[in-house]
Design a protein around this motif. Structure first.
Motif, PDB file in Angstrom:
ATOM      1  N   UNK A   8      23.430  40.837  35.473  1.00 28.46           N
ATOM      2  CA  UNK A   8      24.034  40.595  34.307  1.00 28.46           C
ATOM      3  C   UNK A   8      25.631  40.899  34.580  1.00 28.46           C
ATOM      4  N   UNK A   9      25.913  41.828  35.348  1.00 32.51           N
ATOM      5  CA  UNK A   9      27.197  42.303  35.732  1.00 32.51           C
ATOM      6  C   UNK A   9      27.883  41.020  36.492  1.00 32.51           C
ATOM      7  N   UNK A  10      27.313  40.234  37.133  1.00 29.07           N
ATOM      8  CA  UNK A  10      27.931  39.104  37.853  1.00 29.07           C
ATOM      9  C   UNK A  10      28.989  38.253  36.853  1.00 29.07           C
ATOM     10  N   UNK A  11      28.373  37.732  35.766  1.00 32.39           N
ATOM     11  CA  UNK A  11      29.420  36.977  34.841  1.00 32.39           C
ATOM     12  C   UNK A  11      30.393  37.946  34.105  1.00 32.39           C
ATOM     13  N   UNK A  12      29.980  39.232  33.766  1.00 29.48           N
ATOM     14  CA  UNK A  12      30.602  39.862  32.964  1.00 29.48           C
ATOM     15  C   UNK A  12      31.734  40.411  33.691  1.00 29.48           C
ATOM     16  N   UNK A  13      31.805  40.913  34.925  1.00 25.57           N
ATOM     17  CA  UNK A  13      32.920  41.196  35.778  1.00 25.57           C
ATOM     18  C   UNK A  13      33.565  40.204  36.423  1.00 25.57           C
ATOM     19  N   UNK A  14      33.072  38.963  37.116  1.00 25.62           N
ATOM     20  CA  UNK A  14      33.535  37.745  37.529  1.00 25.62           C
ATOM     21  C   UNK A  14      34.436  36.790  36.720  1.00 25.62           C
ATOM     22  N   UNK A  15      33.779  36.520  35.662  1.00 24.28           N
ATOM     23  CA  UNK A  15      34.397  35.572  34.955  1.00 24.28           C
ATOM     24  C   UNK A  15      35.811  35.734  33.971  1.00 24.28           C
ATOM     25  N   UNK A  16      35.946  37.195  33.486  1.00 31.87           N
ATOM     26  CA  UNK A  16      37.218  37.338  32.637  1.00 31.87           C
ATOM     27  C   UNK A  16      38.336  37.444  33.850  1.00 31.87           C
ATOM     28  N   UNK A  17      37.953  38.006  35.224  1.00 38.45           N
ATOM     29  CA  UNK A  17      38.914  38.010  36.222  1.00 38.45           C
ATOM     30  C   UNK A  17      39.104  36.781  36.702  1.00 38.45           C
ATOM     31  N   UNK A  18      38.366  35.751  36.723  1.00 41.29           N
ATOM     32  CA  UNK A  18      38.370  34.377  37.480  1.00 41.29           C
ATOM     33  C   UNK A  18      39.267  33.546  36.299  1.00 41.29           C
ATOM     34  N   UNK A  19      39.190  33.916  34.950  1.00 47.59           N
ATOM     35  CA  UNK A  19      39.846  33.030  34.020  1.00 47.59           C
ATOM     36  C   UNK A  19      41.551  32.624  34.381  1.00 47.59           C
ATOM     37  N   UNK A  20      42.364  33.910  34.667  1.00 50.76           N
ATOM     38  CA  UNK A  20      43.912  33.448  34.811  1.00 50.76           C
ATOM     39  C   UNK A  20      43.954  32.731  36.135  1.00 50.76           C
ATOM     40  N   UNK A  21      42.851  33.129  37.284  1.00 56.09           N
ATOM     41  CA  UNK A  21      43.155  32.331  38.332  1.00 56.09           C
ATOM     42  C   UNK A  21      42.878  30.993  38.241  1.00 56.09           C
ATOM     43  N   UNK A  22      41.746  30.506  37.564  1.00 54.07           N
ATOM     44  CA  UNK A  22      41.218  29.053  37.466  1.00 54.07           C
ATOM     45  C   UNK A  22      42.096  28.542  36.549  1.00 54.07           C
TER      46      UNK A  22
END
Length: 453
Positions: free
Chosen positions: A116-130
């Motif tokens: 569960x922590x995979x999308x919880x941690x990565x997705x918000x941080x990936x947003x500005x980059x992507x």
């Protein structure tokens, strides 16, 4: 990801719609307010229609609204479509957490959280980059179009394999409870979002802030007396749940505040562009992922209280380090600092969220997840509002950022001290009372047996 990817695209939207950047706040405020209004109703819908149907309907609405956002030809249309997105998001987050908690017994939840922590941690941080990459190489429309394949794949997967967890029955809809909870939370979040730009003394902030607080205050006696409350506040009678929420409130505020401040400082003081500042804060996701792998391995031996205390204290030290970096900027130092921040907060989050639900009975899981998500949204909005206000204070420049970072460090330290009240004994007793861990492959069979068709 959608909560962070849109921010990077706002300047491009402003150019296309010929709107000043300050006038684009409705794009995010509309989403946030709709999210707040529909979080309280998610538990009732899950109990009325079942978690599977509620989750898939919310996901379908969110995905369709994303497609509409990409086609918006005006700011008014985009804001309206973002409200639809917020409705889907507000329903999806609590019911999704409810399904995870009911699918896994207490002894297995920490292992489930590793995934569960995979999308919880990565997705918000990936947003500005992507988002920065999509805006630079294509257009702002793609920050919404990117949701379509993800949403459609998730729908197909959910239709094929997602089990259902029927609720405890179709109680009467608590109309007044919905108005007080949704209206009060939406008004407070709106005020917190507007405060950094308009000032805390502005009528546009004070009126919704005071009004929302009054609504939420009136909600308490009404829900405690209601026969079928929209929000079951008696869940706070569980000591472990109540204590962990006290810890998560300042932690969530500090974490979201730091994630807001770091890109702002890097862009305004060091001249970073949006993509580069996003890359500088991305290591926090890797830190949270590292923590999610550590916690299940040491939880039983160390205990959640120590993990939470260490996580909060570690986060405070890292934020103090960020304060030092505002006086003596060393760009490369931000990468390990944000990684350590993510690891520290991850230790606290994973331990606290697991401990919060170990003594909650299955019949009250939906109520507890609704309260947790309301607290999470409020904490995040308060953290960003506090950080934004302090960064824009009269001190100005790097001095204002130092004041803001030190304030957020104090919140982390407060969370660490509050974690001392968490009872390891209650967690051990709950684990001891739980069913023994099944053999590999047994969990899915258990879900099918207990969930029904």
């Amino acid at each position: 990801m959608d909560t962070t990817i849109v921010n990077v695209a706002l300047p491009a939207m402003g150019r296309e719609f010929a709107v000043d950047p300050s006038g684009l706040s409705s794009v995010n405020v509309g989403y946030l307010v709709a999210l707040a209004v529909f979080i309280p109703v998610s538990g009732w819908l899950g109990n009325r229609f079942g978690t599977r149907r509620t989750a898939l309907t919310a996901l379908l609405l969110f995905t369709a609204a994303s497609g509409l956002c990409a086609t918006a030809g005006s700011l008014a249309a985009l804001t309206a479509y973002r409200v639809l997105q917020g409705v889907g998001g507000g329903l999806l987050a609590p019911v999704g957490m409810t399904m995870m908690l009911r699918a896994f017994p207490v002894a297995e939840r920490l292992r489930a959280q590793q995934y569960v922590m995979l999308p919880t941690a990565v997705a918000p941080a990936l947003g500005p980059v992507l988002g920065g990459w999509l805006v630079d190489t294509a257009s702002w429309h793609w920050v919404f179009l990117v949701n379509l394949p993800v949403g459609l794949l998730a729908l197909c997967f959910g239709l094929g394999v997602l089990p259902d967890f029927p609720g405890r029955g179709a109680a009467r809809f608590d109309v007044l409870g919905f108005v007080l909870a949704g209206g009060g939370l939406a008004a407070v979040l709106y005020a917190l979002t507007a405060a950094p730009d308009r000032g805390w003394g502005s009528g546009a902030v004070l009126v919704p802030l005071v009004g929302g607080a009054l609504f939420l205050a009136a909600l308490v006696p009404w829900e405690l007396r209601a026969r079928h409350p929209m929000i079951e506040l008696r869940v706070f009678g569980d000591e472990l749940f109540r204590t962990t929420q006290r810890v998560l409130l300042p932690t969530g505020a500090a974490f979201m505040g730091v994630l807001y401040l770091c890109p702002q400082f890097l862009q305004t003081e060091l001249g970073y562009d949006a993509l580069r500042s996003g890359l500088a804060t991305f290591p926090e996701a890797l830190g949270m992922l590292t923590a999610s792998q550590i916690v299940p391995r040491v939880h039983d031996r160390v205990g959640p209280r120590r993990l939470m205390v260490v996580g909060g204290a570690g986060a405070a030290l890292v934020v103090v380090l960020l304060t030092i970096l505002t006086a003596d900027p060393r760009p490369l130092a931000f990468y390990p600092a944000t990684y350590l921040l993510g690891a520290s907060v991850g230790l606290l989050f994973a331990s606290a969220q697991n401990a919060a639900f170990v003594t909650i009975p299955p019949s009250r899981t939906a109520d507890a997840t609704t309260l947790l998500n309301m607290q999470r949204q409020t904490a995040g909005a308060f953290g960003v509002a506090l950080a934004g206000t302090l960064a824009a204070s009269s001190a100005g420049g790097a001095s204002a950022y130092r004041i803001a970072f030190l304030t957020l460090a104090a919140l982390c330290l407060c969370a660490s001290l509050l974690a001392l009240r968490v009872s390891d004994r209650q967690v051990r007793e709950a684990y001891g009372a739980a069913d023994p861990s099944p053999a590999p492959g047994e969990t899915a069979a258990r879900v099918r047996r207990t969930a029904g068709p």
